[in-house]
Each structure stands twice: as C-alpha cells, then as structure tokens.
Design a protein around this motif. Structure first.
Motif, PDB file in Angstrom:
ATOM      1  N   LEU A 172      -5.637  -5.445   2.262  1.00  0.00           N
ATOM      2  CA  LEU A 172      -5.592  -4.630   1.043  1.00  0.00           C
ATOM      3  C   LEU A 172      -6.957  -4.575   0.362  1.00  0.00           C
ATOM      4  O   LEU A 172      -7.367  -3.520  -0.137  1.00  0.00           O
ATOM      5  CB  LEU A 172      -4.551  -5.206   0.078  1.00  0.00           C
ATOM      6  N   ARG A 215      -8.956  -1.030  -0.204  1.00  0.00           N
ATOM      7  CA  ARG A 215      -9.343  -0.548  -1.540  1.00  0.00           C
ATOM      8  C   ARG A 215     -10.858  -0.395  -1.689  1.00  0.00           C
ATOM      9  O   ARG A 215     -11.316   0.178  -2.684  1.00  0.00           O
ATOM     10  CB  ARG A 215      -8.802  -1.517  -2.595  1.00  0.00           C
ATOM     11  N   SER A 235       0.825  -1.216   0.000  1.00  0.00           N
ATOM     12  CA  SER A 235       0.000   0.000   0.000  1.00  0.00           C
ATOM     13  C   SER A 235       0.855   1.261   0.000  1.00  0.00           C
ATOM     14  O   SER A 235       0.366   2.340   0.355  1.00  0.00           O
ATOM     15  CB  SER A 235      -0.926  -0.002   1.222  1.00  0.00           C
TER      16      SER A 235
END
Length: 407
Positions: free
Chosen positions: A359, A363, A246
């Motif tokens: 993640l 997102r 990230s």
C-alpha cells in the motif's frame, strides 16, 4: 602419484570467481586444437527450463562454442524433448520427487555411465546425483552447488522428522568427501563456509534487460516455485489484505507451479476471490516479461536454514527489471535491498506488513519507480550474467583441460 594429486583442479586454484570477474572461455582444449569441448549437464530435480541451468549456464557454454548434452526430466514436467539444434542435444530422464527417487537415480546413473567418456566435463545440479554416480570413477564430474542440502532437509516432508537431523549430519560429512574428489561450483560466496577448500563461485547472476518500463501501477508479482517454505500462503494473505485496503485495486500476479498442496489451495482460493492471477509455469523469457512495470516483486521466504546463506534469485530478478522487492529479512536479501534502498523489508510470517508495504508503494508510485531504478543499477554492477557467464565457462574450461577423458 595419483591423478588427483598430480593434476591441479579448479578447487586447488585458491580463488573465487564472481559475476564481475573472468575472461571469455575457450571452446577448444590445448590438447586437441579445433575440437569442440563437450559438456554433459544433468538434473533429475530441476525443471528443464530452470533459469540457472538452461538459460544461463548452458546458454553460456553454447555461446562459447561448446557442445552440450542435457539430461533432464522433460516429460515429467510436460515439456517436449527438443530436437538436437545449435550444439545442444537433450535426453529425457525421470523426475526425482518425494520418496520416489530411486528410479530417477538409476536412470541417471545409466545415462551418465554411457555418455561420460564422450564428454570433457559432467556438471550435476542435484545432491542425489552425487550418490547415484558414486563408484563410476568420474574425475571430470563437477557439482554445481545451488543450495544447502542439509539445511533443506528441515522442510522435506517426505523425510520423517526424526531422521532429518541425523541425515543432515551425514550429508555434511558426505560433502567433505565429495570435495576431495570433485571440483565444485558455488552459487553463493556464503556456501564456502561449509567446505574446507576454496572453490569457484559463480553466483546467481541474471540477464539484465536493456530497457524496462518504470515500476508502478497496482500489480504485485511473484515469479518462482510455490511452497509453504517460500511463503505461498503468506503472499496470498498479504495480497488479500492489500486488495481490500485499496478498494480492489491491488492484485497479485503469480508465475510458477505449486510444489505442495497447501500452496495449490492458497493460489486457487486467491484466484476465486479475484485477488490472484495465477499463470502456473511459464518459460523463463515469458516469466521474466511479467515482472516489467509491476508495483513490487514478492520474495517471502521463511526463516529456514537453507535460505539463510542464499541470495533469493527472484530478488535480483525483480531489481534487474527495475521493480522494487518486498522481502523477508534473510541476510543477503535484506542487505541488497537496504543498501540500494530498493524495496521494503518485512518481518517473517507477517501478512499485514506485506500489505502495508504494498500500500505504501501504491500510494507513492514515484518512490516505487525510484527504488526499482536504484536496484537495477546495483544489479547491473554486481549480478550481470554477461560477466558471470564468462567466469562459468572459464571454470569448466579449466576442468576440461585438467581432467577430460577425451584428452
């Protein structure tokens, strides 16, 4: 006829009380109207600010008008022994840790022997205390069963490996002897299979905040003790991978003390790399506040016998605060997360899967917020301590009415 045969006990009621059942507990006995009930609560293992013991069970008793004497290892945890206040009196005990348990057991035995006649109920929270108080003829002692002690021996480094299996077998036999003599409270319905009789179940319900911010951002959170068995190294490695993927956005915030050297080393390495913010121990109210608004809460317990029949309390706490959980596939944790679609289940010992889950939520912050809200609704329905506390008080009131030496 013996007293145990002539007087019914909680264990003979043939019922289970869950967090959504029960009525307000009484503060006085029928035999002594107007006299407050008194509970002696004892631990030599748990932190004095343990959420179940201090902030749920003792708080529920005090709210119901009981007087409580609390014996716990305050000094050993660098906690000042509180002055008597609001019906609560605290007494310091040594801490039982590793192989250094004899001194704590002796101190606890001496205090319980001295104080038992002045209390209507004794609630012990550690298996060690059942051994320490053996022979004291404490009919009003209740064992609050938090975990599976025999299963937990698989990860006790202080016990030589060749002894773990025979000691576990001996403990299973000892549990059956204990239930013949004392009422039990079970923290999980799944624990019932270990016993021959039915016992009152007071699950690890939680205090649900009235309002919380939506989950999101880039902050993973873990609240609780840190051990290898609880996934301390795994959570740091998973956070490290997510941090890198990230571009340094995702970090891990940890609240809780390291209980073994490997966990301490892992946390300190994560801090040095800028991946981890480690607060150490914090009081329950402060610790719970750190959950609010996080991206996800981590519960990465390994596949060990003492965890398979338990609901990790941290999973329920994360969901209560509207934060989705990333959890290993232990049966109860997997069940609640899957039922409410309130997080992500990852394989055991797989840091890349932990990173991928983090993640994915990072997102899709709207998805993380929706998961947290669904989990919060399920916890409100099933694990609300506002209801479970009444059930707990009722169970101890029954024991006091039947077994108190002050009657």
């Amino acid at each position: 006829m013996s007293r145990s045969a002539s007087v019914p006990s909680v264990r003979a009621t043939r019922r289970r009380i869950g967090p959504t059942e029960g009525t307000e507990g009484a503060a006085v006995t029928d035999n002594a109207p107007g006299r407050p009930l008194r509970a002696l609560v004892v631990t030599v293992v748990h932190h004095p600010q343990d959420s179940r013991i201090r902030h749920r069970e003792i708080a529920a008793l005090l709210d119901a008008g009981w007087q409580v004497t609390y014996l716990a290892p305050f000094s050993a945890h660098a906690v000042v022994v509180p002055a008597p206040e609001g019906g609560l009196t605290c007494v310091d005990l040594p801490r039982a840790t590793g192989r250094e348990r004899v001194g704590a057991a002796r101190a606890a035995r001496a205090q319980v022997r001295r104080l038992a006649p002045e209390h209507d109920v004794i609630v012990v929270h550690d298996p060690e205390l059942l051994i320490a108080t053996a022979g004291l003829r404490l009919d009003h002692l209740v064992w609050d069963v938090h975990e599976d002690p025999a299963g937990a021996l698989a990860v006790k480094d202080w016990l030589p490996r060749p002894l773990r299996r025979p000691v576990a077998g001996a403990w299973r036999a000892a549990e059956r002897l204990v239930e013949r003599r004392h009422p039990l409270l079970l923290a999980e319905h799944a624990y019932a299979d270990r016993f021959r009789r039915e016992h009152v179940v007071v699950p690890n319900a939680v205090v649900i905040p009235r309002s919380v911010p939506a989950a999101g951002g880039a902050r993973l959170i873990h609240v609780g003790n840190l051990t290898r068995a609880r996934g301390s190294e795994l959570m740091v490695e998973g956070a490290r991978l997510a941090h890198a993927a990230s571009a340094g956005e995702i970090t891990l915030e940890v609240v809780g003390p390291a209980r073994d050297e490997a966990s301490r080393v892992a946390m300190e390495a994560g801090v040095a790399e800028g991946v981890v913010v480690w607060h150490g121990f914090q009081p329950a109210e402060q610790a719970m506040a750190t959950i609010d608004g996080a991206l996800a809460g981590l519960s990465l317990l390994r596949d060990l016998p003492n965890y398979r029949g338990s609901m990790p309390t941290k999973v329920v706490e994360y969901l209560a605060h509207g934060v989705p959980a990333i959890t290993t596939p232990l049966p109860l944790a997997r069940g609640i997360v899957a039922e409410a679609d309130a997080g992500v289940v990852v394989p055991f010992d797989d840091p890349q899967a932990v990173a991928d889950a983090a993640l994915r939520l990072w997102r899709a912050p709207e998805q993380a917020a929706a998961m947290g809200e669904r989990g919060r609704e399920l916890v409100r329905e099933r694990y609300d301590w506002a209801k479970g506390g009444a059930a707990f008080v009722e169970a101890l009131t029954d024991v006091a009415g039947e077994r108190s030496p002050r009657r």
